[in-house]
Design a protein around this motif. Sequence first.
Motif, PDB file in Angstrom:
ATOM      1  N   ASP A  89     -20.434 -51.494 -23.188  1.00 37.19           N
ATOM      2  CA  ASP A  89     -19.360 -51.808 -22.241  1.00 37.19           C
ATOM      3  C   ASP A  89     -18.684 -50.553 -21.707  1.00 37.19           C
ATOM      4  O   ASP A  89     -18.131 -50.562 -20.603  1.00 37.19           O
ATOM      5  N   GLU A  90     -18.697 -49.468 -22.485  1.00 38.00           N
ATOM      6  CA  GLU A  90     -18.058 -48.228 -22.062  1.00 38.00           C
ATOM      7  C   GLU A  90     -18.980 -47.353 -21.204  1.00 38.00           C
ATOM      8  O   GLU A  90     -18.512 -46.403 -20.585  1.00 38.00           O
ATOM      9  N   LEU A  91     -20.266 -47.657 -21.172  1.00 32.95           N
ATOM     10  CA  LEU A  91     -21.217 -46.834 -20.411  1.00 32.95           C
ATOM     11  C   LEU A  91     -21.134 -47.148 -18.928  1.00 32.95           C
ATOM     12  O   LEU A  91     -20.948 -48.294 -18.530  1.00 32.95           O
ATOM     13  N   TYR A  92     -21.289 -46.105 -18.095  1.00 33.73           N
ATOM     14  CA  TYR A  92     -21.485 -46.337 -16.672  1.00 33.73           C
ATOM     15  C   TYR A  92     -22.900 -46.873 -16.485  1.00 33.73           C
ATOM     16  O   TYR A  92     -23.798 -46.625 -17.293  1.00 33.73           O
ATOM     17  N   VAL A  93     -23.105 -47.591 -15.386  1.00 35.47           N
ATOM     18  CA  VAL A  93     -24.379 -48.281 -15.191  1.00 35.47           C
ATOM     19  C   VAL A  93     -25.549 -47.300 -15.157  1.00 35.47           C
ATOM     20  O   VAL A  93     -26.595 -47.543 -15.760  1.00 35.47           O
ATOM     21  N   ASP A  94     -25.392 -46.176 -14.447  1.00 35.40           N
ATOM     22  CA  ASP A  94     -26.506 -45.223 -14.361  1.00 35.40           C
ATOM     23  C   ASP A  94     -26.821 -44.607 -15.721  1.00 35.40           C
ATOM     24  O   ASP A  94     -27.984 -44.331 -16.032  1.00 35.40           O
ATOM     25  N   ASP A  95     -25.792 -44.412 -16.562  1.00 36.92           N
ATOM     26  CA  ASP A  95     -26.033 -43.899 -17.915  1.00 36.92           C
ATOM     27  C   ASP A  95     -26.755 -44.943 -18.764  1.00 36.92           C
ATOM     28  O   ASP A  95     -27.616 -44.609 -19.587  1.00 36.92           O
ATOM     29  N   ALA A  96     -26.410 -46.209 -18.564  1.00 35.63           N
ATOM     30  CA  ALA A  96     -27.099 -47.289 -19.286  1.00 35.63           C
ATOM     31  C   ALA A  96     -28.569 -47.360 -18.887  1.00 35.63           C
ATOM     32  O   ALA A  96     -29.451 -47.570 -19.729  1.00 35.63           O
ATOM     33  N   VAL A  97     -28.848 -47.161 -17.595  1.00 40.56           N
ATOM     34  CA  VAL A  97     -30.238 -47.155 -17.116  1.00 40.56           C
ATOM     35  C   VAL A  97     -31.008 -46.000 -17.741  1.00 40.56           C
ATOM     36  O   VAL A  97     -32.153 -46.170 -18.197  1.00 40.56           O
ATOM     37  N   ASP A  98     -30.405 -44.802 -17.773  1.00 38.19           N
ATOM     38  CA  ASP A  98     -31.065 -43.645 -18.394  1.00 38.19           C
ATOM     39  C   ASP A  98     -31.356 -43.911 -19.866  1.00 38.19           C
ATOM     40  O   ASP A  98     -32.424 -43.538 -20.380  1.00 38.19           O
ATOM     41  N   LEU A  99     -30.414 -44.540 -20.544  1.00 39.28           N
ATOM     42  CA  LEU A  99     -30.599 -44.851 -21.962  1.00 39.28           C
ATOM     43  C   LEU A  99     -31.767 -45.809 -22.155  1.00 39.28           C
ATOM     44  O   LEU A  99     -32.628 -45.605 -23.025  1.00 39.28           O
ATOM     45  N   ILE A 100     -31.830 -46.846 -21.344  1.00 39.48           N
ATOM     46  CA  ILE A 100     -32.882 -47.851 -21.465  1.00 39.48           C
ATOM     47  C   ILE A 100     -34.256 -47.247 -21.203  1.00 39.48           C
ATOM     48  O   ILE A 100     -35.244 -47.595 -21.864  1.00 39.48           O
ATOM     49  N   GLU A 101     -34.332 -46.309 -20.267  1.00 38.01           N
ATOM     50  CA  GLU A 101     -35.618 -45.689 -19.943  1.00 38.01           C
ATOM     51  C   GLU A 101     -36.149 -44.840 -21.094  1.00 38.01           C
ATOM     52  O   GLU A 101     -37.346 -44.572 -21.168  1.00 38.01           O
ATOM     53  N   GLU A 102     -35.261 -44.397 -21.991  1.00 37.85           N
ATOM     54  CA  GLU A 102     -35.670 -43.543 -23.103  1.00 37.85           C
ATOM     55  C   GLU A 102     -36.012 -44.325 -24.373  1.00 37.85           C
ATOM     56  O   GLU A 102     -36.632 -43.789 -25.275  1.00 37.85           O
ATOM     57  N   MET A 103     -35.585 -45.579 -24.435  1.00 39.63           N
ATOM     58  CA  MET A 103     -35.693 -46.337 -25.667  1.00 39.63           C
ATOM     59  C   MET A 103     -36.955 -47.202 -25.726  1.00 39.63           C
ATOM     60  O   MET A 103     -37.458 -47.624 -24.681  1.00 39.63           O
TER      61      MET A 103
END
Length: 458
Positions: A89-103
């Motif tokens: 909930d605290e992540l910005y959307v683009d940071d969440a996308v970057d995280l998902i691409e790495e996991m």
Amino acid sequence: MEKQIVILQKMIMTLLQEKKYPSLRDILVTMNPSDIAGIFDELDADRIPLLFRLLPKELAAETFVEMEPDPQELLIRGFSDSELKEVVDELYVDDAVDLIEEMPANVVRRILAQADPDTRKTINELLRYPENSAGSIMTTEYVDLRPEMTVGESILRIRRTGVDKETIYTCYVTKNRTLIGLVTVKDLLLAPDDDTPIKDIMETHMIAVGTHTDQEEVARRFAKYNFLAMPVVDNENRLVGIVTFDDAMDVMQEEATEDMEIMGGMSPSEKTYTRASVWDLFKQRIPWLMLLMVSSTFTSMIITGFETALAAQVALTAFIPMLMGTGGNSGSQSSVTVIRALSLGELELRDLPRVVWKEIRTAVCCGVALAAACFVKILLIDRLLLGNTDVSVLVAMVVCVTMAITILLAKVVGCVLPMAAKKLGLDPAVMASPFIATIVDALSLLVYFGVAKGLLHI
């Protein structure tokens, strides 16, 4: 500054060992998230969750974004659903996308499951954009205003919605989602009065990028225009997101790293050196080493073809490494210069004749200077000091003429091949050293033995 960070890191490690958690928390809240993330890289896996849970919620989310994928994955696997939801909930959307691409896939499912429906929908939309495009690095969290709004209404809207936006300094004016202008917080604060309509103070001459614009082009525009944020529009000029300066900086670093790896004769890798295993490094390097080893066969074939000439004038053999090295270095100089100019947008394909002509003139100057120095070196050192009587004036002439011609050819090859790669849609860095050096090695040998046959009649 770096010394202070090192001292802080040592202090944090000591407090962690002594289990003085209140003091540890007091220190962490004063630190930058990037510096805290650096500490996590040095921690043992079993201590990472403990230290992370000491951070306040907002600081924890900011630190989480800056961490490497491995400790991120470790934390996610250890989070309860409620803890994971707090971070997401605290992540910005683009940071969440970057995280998902790495996991990995199973971790991605957990992350998406804890995101609210609107965020999940936005993340899925961003993931559909092509890799390395403006759409893939943009965020949808921006402040949008309407042209009929007043300055006072706009400031009130920023106060109400700005807490959830990645940037509030630049606000975008839209009408039916179509981008028609922008206004900065400075413009709002310096407006004549609060009743001034936004349409009277907004900037209508804007620079925007499309969703499919290459991310490297986006980064170049940031560097050229010194933007803090850049709007991203679709084919109908509807505002769909913005790219912020920090994302552009990440792109610049990624592209520079990729070019350096390719120019060094390695396949690009998404992992940092510290994260990469020996097997990762092997896979990254072995294809190029294999290719270059096979391509070096041509130089061996050329030398074999002129064995008779070398037998007749053995002194020629001693100068082969110098000629090949000088040619390779000359070609690499030109290729690196041209590749850098292409990446910065300073050169276009239509500039090829001008570039070749400039490199030819540069090659003549370099060739003459090096040939003269080489001639003196051969006669003074090789012939007089080392007493090699086989090195005659005529042999010195062969070496020096070859050097001048090789430098000319190397400079031309070094500037033409990167631009040709650009024309073919390839990364110009592919044509850099050591690829060009291999080509120049073969050319230098052909020139060398050709000149030797002509002047020495062997």
